[in-house]
Design a protein around this motif. Structure first.
Motif, PDB file in Angstrom:
ATOM      1  N   ALA A  19       1.258   3.623  -2.989  1.00  0.00           N
ATOM      2  CA  ALA A  19       1.279   4.921  -3.229  1.00  0.00           C
ATOM      3  C   ALA A  19       2.262   5.815  -3.980  1.00  0.00           C
ATOM      4  O   ALA A  19       1.893   7.114  -4.611  1.00  0.00           O
ATOM      5  CB  ALA A  19       1.964   5.775  -1.740  1.00  0.00           C
ATOM      6  N   GLU A  42      -0.664   5.919  -7.487  1.00  0.00           N
ATOM      7  CA  GLU A  42      -1.443   7.267  -6.917  1.00  0.00           C
ATOM      8  C   GLU A  42      -0.817   8.155  -6.597  1.00  0.00           C
ATOM      9  O   GLU A  42      -1.510   9.326  -7.233  1.00  0.00           O
ATOM     10  CB  GLU A  42      -1.994   6.654  -5.747  1.00  0.00           C
ATOM     11  CG  GLU A  42      -2.895   7.622  -4.812  1.00  0.00           C
ATOM     12  CD  GLU A  42      -3.769   7.182  -3.883  1.00  0.00           C
ATOM     13  OE1 GLU A  42      -3.599   8.192  -2.847  1.00  0.00           O
ATOM     14  OE2 GLU A  42      -4.741   6.284  -4.073  1.00  0.00           O
ATOM     15  N   GLN A  43       0.635   9.005  -6.362  1.00  0.00           N
ATOM     16  CA  GLN A  43       0.832  10.545  -6.808  1.00  0.00           C
ATOM     17  C   GLN A  43       1.183  10.739  -7.734  1.00  0.00           C
ATOM     18  O   GLN A  43       1.188  11.343  -8.787  1.00  0.00           O
ATOM     19  CB  GLN A  43       1.924  10.316  -5.259  1.00  0.00           C
ATOM     20  CG  GLN A  43       1.438  10.723  -4.130  1.00  0.00           C
ATOM     21  CD  GLN A  43       1.232  11.604  -3.380  1.00  0.00           C
ATOM     22  OE1 GLN A  43       1.270  12.629  -4.176  1.00  0.00           O
ATOM     23  NE2 GLN A  43       0.094  11.141  -2.651  1.00  0.00           N
ATOM     24  N   ASP A  92       1.012  -1.148   0.337  1.00  0.00           N
ATOM     25  CA  ASP A  92      -0.097  -0.376  -0.055  1.00  0.00           C
ATOM     26  C   ASP A  92       0.993   1.191  -0.170  1.00  0.00           C
ATOM     27  O   ASP A  92       0.844   2.502  -1.217  1.00  0.00           O
ATOM     28  CB  ASP A  92      -0.678   0.050   1.107  1.00  0.00           C
ATOM     29  CG  ASP A  92      -2.255   0.647   1.025  1.00  0.00           C
ATOM     30  OD1 ASP A  92      -2.634   1.489  -0.224  1.00  0.00           O
ATOM     31  OD2 ASP A  92      -2.001   1.589   2.096  1.00  0.00           O
ATOM     32  N   GLN A 152      -6.706   2.273 -11.131  1.00  0.00           N
ATOM     33  CA  GLN A 152      -7.512   1.637 -10.511  1.00  0.00           C
ATOM     34  C   GLN A 152      -8.374   3.103 -10.600  1.00  0.00           C
ATOM     35  O   GLN A 152      -9.659   3.549  -9.726  1.00  0.00           O
ATOM     36  CB  GLN A 152      -7.134   2.160  -8.960  1.00  0.00           C
ATOM     37  CG  GLN A 152      -7.417   2.093  -7.883  1.00  0.00           C
ATOM     38  CD  GLN A 152      -6.873   1.649  -6.125  1.00  0.00           C
ATOM     39  OE1 GLN A 152      -5.959   1.554  -6.033  1.00  0.00           O
ATOM     40  NE2 GLN A 152      -7.454   1.378  -5.209  1.00  0.00           N
ATOM     41  N   LEU A 153      -7.748   4.749 -10.601  1.00  0.00           N
ATOM     42  CA  LEU A 153      -8.396   5.842 -10.570  1.00  0.00           C
ATOM     43  C   LEU A 153      -9.721   5.612 -11.772  1.00  0.00           C
ATOM     44  O   LEU A 153     -10.712   6.510 -11.404  1.00  0.00           O
ATOM     45  CB  LEU A 153      -7.848   6.811 -11.014  1.00  0.00           C
ATOM     46  CG  LEU A 153      -7.006   7.632 -10.019  1.00  0.00           C
ATOM     47  CD1 LEU A 153      -6.224   9.369 -10.778  1.00  0.00           C
ATOM     48  CD2 LEU A 153      -7.811   8.277  -8.320  1.00  0.00           C
ATOM     49  N   GLY A 212       2.574  -1.242  -4.903  1.00  0.00           N
ATOM     50  CA  GLY A 212       1.542  -1.125  -5.122  1.00  0.00           C
ATOM     51  C   GLY A 212       1.879  -3.134  -5.260  1.00  0.00           C
ATOM     52  O   GLY A 212       2.848  -3.581  -4.934  1.00  0.00           O
ATOM     53  N   ARG A 259      -3.968   0.340  -2.712  1.00  0.00           N
ATOM     54  CA  ARG A 259      -3.656   0.821  -3.864  1.00  0.00           C
ATOM     55  C   ARG A 259      -3.048   0.009  -4.469  1.00  0.00           C
ATOM     56  O   ARG A 259      -1.735   0.031  -4.709  1.00  0.00           O
ATOM     57  CB  ARG A 259      -3.080   2.171  -3.120  1.00  0.00           C
ATOM     58  CG  ARG A 259      -3.792   3.818  -2.610  1.00  0.00           C
ATOM     59  CD  ARG A 259      -2.844   4.602  -2.214  1.00  0.00           C
ATOM     60  NE  ARG A 259      -2.492   3.934  -0.938  1.00  0.00           N
ATOM     61  CZ  ARG A 259      -1.806   5.076  -0.968  1.00  0.00           C
ATOM     62  NH1 ARG A 259      -1.715   6.611  -0.703  1.00  0.00           N
ATOM     63  NH2 ARG A 259      -0.382   4.437   0.361  1.00  0.00           N
ATOM     64  N   GLY A 314      -2.075   3.170 -10.598  1.00  0.00           N
ATOM     65  CA  GLY A 314      -2.483   3.974 -10.304  1.00  0.00           C
ATOM     66  C   GLY A 314      -3.392   4.596 -11.464  1.00  0.00           C
ATOM     67  O   GLY A 314      -4.735   5.013 -10.626  1.00  0.00           O
ATOM     68  N   SER A 372       3.407   0.669 -12.037  1.00  0.00           N
ATOM     69  CA  SER A 372       3.289   1.448 -10.589  1.00  0.00           C
ATOM     70  C   SER A 372       2.107   2.089 -11.200  1.00  0.00           C
ATOM     71  O   SER A 372       0.972   2.454 -10.864  1.00  0.00           O
ATOM     72  CB  SER A 372       4.029   1.479  -9.978  1.00  0.00           C
ATOM     73  OG  SER A 372       3.533   1.637  -8.209  1.00  0.00           O
TER      74      SER A 372
END
Length: 176
Positions: free
Chosen positions: A170, A173-174, A105, A156-157, A109, A166, A153, A149
């Motif tokens: 992280a 996602e960032q 997480d 997933q969005l 990921g 996630r 990210g 990764s």
């Protein structure tokens, strides 16, 4: 006749001998350390240790997908360690749950499995079982992990699925 004067004395070689002895001892130490590191016994120990670490990380990783939702909610609560230890369901207990949660997480990921597998492959290489080009494999793994990764990210969005972790970590996602 004139009185003889004492001739100046030459510096003794004892200072140089102790310095040379110290350098020889240091050289012997480094030589013996180098010999030990390149010995088969040391390589066997390091290879087995790396293989053990990789297996423990893999067990924690795969257990996370079955027990992670429950474990993450328990870890995020502010509770005592004894309470945490009793209610964690990861195969490796509290340390496994914390490590898996952090690796998956908080870092890269689901693709964090690539460095874990790489540690296992390097362990097999050290144990003389699996020959490979180490640097090439490392950079391929790093490239796939970073870009994968980021892709996870973004995925997933875009997808409407809810997940307890996630997918791209992280990092993904960032960037997304």
């Amino acid at each position: 006749m004139a009185a003889r004067t004492a001739r100046p004395t030459r510096p003794t070689a004892t200072g140089n001998k102790s310095n040379a002895t110290t350098k020889a001892q240091q050289s012997d130490f480094w030589q013996s350390l180098r010999t030990f590191i390149h010995s088969q016994q040391c390589q066997l120990i390091v290879g087995i240790l790396l293989l053990f670490i990789a297996l423990m990380l893999l067990i924690s990783y795969f257990s996370f997908f079955f027990t992670g939702a429950n474990d993450m909610s328990i870890i995020q609560e502010s509770a005592t360690r004894s309470t945490l230890r009793e209610s964690i369901t990861n195969a490796l207990g509290l340390p496994g749950a914390v490590v898996a949660s952090w690796l998956i997480d908080s870092l890269f990921g689901v693709l964090i499995v690539l460095p874990i597998l790489l540690i296992g492959i390097y362990a097999l290489r050290i144990l003389f079982i699996f020959p490979l080009k180490a640097w090439k494999l490392f950079f391929c793994m790093l490239f796939c992990m970073v870009w994968g990764s980021i892709a996870l990210g973004f995925a997933q969005l875009l997808l409407p699925f809810e997940s307890f972790f996630r997918w791209g970590g992280a990092f993904g996602e960032q960037i997304a």
